[in-house]
Design a protein around this motif. Structure first.
Motif, short mmCIF file in Angstrom:
data_model
loop_
_atom_site.label_atom_id
_atom_site.label_comp_id
_atom_site.label_asym_id
_atom_site.label_seq_id
_atom_site.Cartn_x
_atom_site.Cartn_y
_atom_site.Cartn_z
N MET A 135 9.58 -4.69 -12.23
CA MET A 135 9.41 -6.10 -11.75
C MET A 135 8.13 -6.34 -11.46
N TYR A 136 7.66 -5.46 -10.71
CA TYR A 136 6.24 -6.04 -10.07
C TYR A 136 5.17 -6.02 -11.36
N ILE A 137 5.29 -5.12 -12.39
CA ILE A 137 4.50 -5.24 -13.46
C ILE A 137 4.62 -6.40 -14.30
N ARG A 138 5.80 -6.94 -14.34
CA ARG A 138 6.21 -8.07 -14.98
C ARG A 138 5.60 -9.36 -14.36
N SER A 139 5.33 -9.36 -13.03
CA SER A 139 4.71 -10.53 -12.36
C SER A 139 3.19 -10.89 -12.64
N GLY A 140 2.74 -9.58 -13.10
CA GLY A 140 1.28 -9.76 -13.73
C GLY A 140 0.31 -9.40 -12.45
N GLU A 141 0.63 -9.28 -11.41
CA GLU A 141 -0.01 -8.93 -10.22
C GLU A 141 -1.10 -7.78 -10.18
N PRO A 142 -0.40 -6.57 -10.89
CA PRO A 142 -1.24 -5.45 -10.61
C PRO A 142 -2.58 -5.32 -11.61
N PHE A 143 -2.72 -6.18 -12.46
CA PHE A 143 -3.79 -5.84 -13.62
C PHE A 143 -5.25 -6.48 -12.95
N ASP A 144 -5.44 -6.92 -11.98
CA ASP A 144 -6.94 -7.13 -11.33
C ASP A 144 -7.10 -6.58 -9.91
N LYS A 145 -6.18 -5.42 -9.80
CA LYS A 145 -6.35 -5.03 -8.46
C LYS A 145 -6.25 -3.61 -8.51
N ALA A 146 -7.31 -3.00 -7.41
CA ALA A 146 -7.28 -1.71 -7.35
C ALA A 146 -6.05 -1.05 -6.91
N GLY A 147 -5.63 0.31 -7.60
CA GLY A 147 -4.46 0.79 -7.16
C GLY A 147 -3.26 0.08 -7.76
N ALA A 148 -3.37 -0.91 -8.66
CA ALA A 148 -2.37 -1.63 -9.34
C ALA A 148 -1.47 -2.36 -8.25
N TYR A 149 -2.09 -2.80 -7.07
CA TYR A 149 -1.05 -3.79 -6.36
C TYR A 149 -1.81 -4.51 -5.40
N GLY A 150 -1.55 -5.65 -4.97
CA GLY A 150 -2.06 -6.33 -3.93
C GLY A 150 -1.13 -6.72 -2.95
N ILE A 151 -1.62 -6.22 -1.75
CA ILE A 151 -0.67 -6.10 -0.34
C ILE A 151 -0.36 -7.81 0.04
N GLN A 152 -1.38 -8.73 -0.46
CA GLN A 152 -1.22 -10.09 0.15
C GLN A 152 -0.14 -10.96 -0.64
N GLY A 153 0.40 -10.40 -1.82
CA GLY A 153 1.41 -11.05 -2.72
C GLY A 153 2.61 -10.46 -2.76
N LEU A 154 3.07 -10.43 -4.09
CA LEU A 154 4.33 -9.73 -4.01
C LEU A 154 4.39 -8.28 -3.82
N GLY A 155 3.06 -7.72 -3.79
CA GLY A 155 2.99 -6.11 -3.66
C GLY A 155 3.33 -5.95 -2.26
N ALA A 156 3.40 -6.99 -1.32
CA ALA A 156 3.86 -6.66 -0.09
C ALA A 156 5.19 -5.95 -0.12
N TYR A 157 6.20 -6.27 -1.13
CA TYR A 157 7.40 -5.59 -1.29
C TYR A 157 7.49 -4.11 -1.30
N LEU A 158 6.21 -3.40 -1.92
CA LEU A 158 6.06 -2.10 -1.98
C LEU A 158 5.60 -1.37 -0.83
N VAL A 159 4.83 -2.17 0.21
CA VAL A 159 4.53 -1.65 1.14
C VAL A 159 5.58 -1.49 2.43
N HIS A 160 5.62 0.10 2.90
CA HIS A 160 6.42 0.34 4.04
C HIS A 160 5.57 -0.14 5.28
N SER A 161 4.30 0.52 5.36
CA SER A 161 3.56 0.34 6.48
C SER A 161 2.08 0.57 6.17
N ILE A 162 1.44 0.10 7.20
CA ILE A 162 0.01 0.36 7.12
C ILE A 162 -0.59 0.87 8.54
N HIS A 163 -1.75 1.77 8.33
CA HIS A 163 -2.31 2.01 9.70
C HIS A 163 -3.79 1.57 9.53
N GLY A 164 -3.96 0.55 9.98
CA GLY A 164 -5.58 0.30 10.16
C GLY A 164 -5.78 -1.44 9.80
#
Length: 190
Positions: A135-164
């Protein structure tokens, strides 16, 4: 007041500086990025940020120039921007259920002085199903981001937590950057 140039075509860095009320122009460095093998991740991002900033500053020495670079580091490997669906899938599978570190290096060059620093943030992902990854790959979001995700977009769905610092993951540690720009008499336009 000196002109302020962002040496990056990143829409996220542009958005963050606009959010902080800066007035600036954008000139993207076209210089090939080069780093030595065996450098620590924080050294890699700092060197890449310096290369970008110095490339633009060499042509605009009357300005203050900000360059930045972000990498995702996991299990001794730097995960850059994926070029294919398979690369994006592989990166997301590696990060699934794991904690990785995002490093952002910043370089600010002016005639008076140059400032270089980095910030790091740990990011933990949920365990991702094949369906989540597809689903995330179909969104197209991974392709211009280091590590294949962007925390500020749909990639927030992938993130459990951050420290920093959240903004470090977006590509520009905003509080540190504002404080550094202040040292060079570049202030928000308020």
């Amino acid at each position: 007041m000196k002109s302020f140039i962002l040496a990056s075509s990143s829409p996220r860095r542009k958005e963050l500086l606009e959010q902080a009320k800066y007035t600036f122009t954008i000139e993207s460095s076209q210089k090939e990025e080069r780093v030595d093998e065996g450098l620590k991740p924080e050294e890699v991002v700092q060197r890449l940020a310096v290369q970008k900033a110095e490339d633009i500053w060499s042509r605009s020495q009357d300005a203050v120039v900000l360059g930045a670079d972000t990498i995702v580091y996991h299990r001794g490997m730097i995960l850059g921007k994926p070029n294919t669906v398979d690369e994006a899938r592989s990166m997301l599978e590696q990060l699934s259920g794991q904690t990785h570190t995002v490093y952002t290096g910043v370089s600010i060059c002016s005639l008076e002085q140059s400032l270089h620093f980095y910030a790091e943030t740990e990011v933990s992902f949920y365990s991702l199903s094949e369906e989540d990854i597809s689903m995330y790959i179909r969104s197209g979001e991974p392709f211009d981001k280091a590590g294949a995700y962007g925390i500020q977009g749909l990639g927030a769905y992938l993130v459990h937590s951050i420290h920093g610092d959240y903004y470090t993951v977006m590509g520009l540690p905003l509080a540190k950057t504002i404080r550094a720009l202040k040292q060079l008499n570049i202030s928000p336009n308020i």
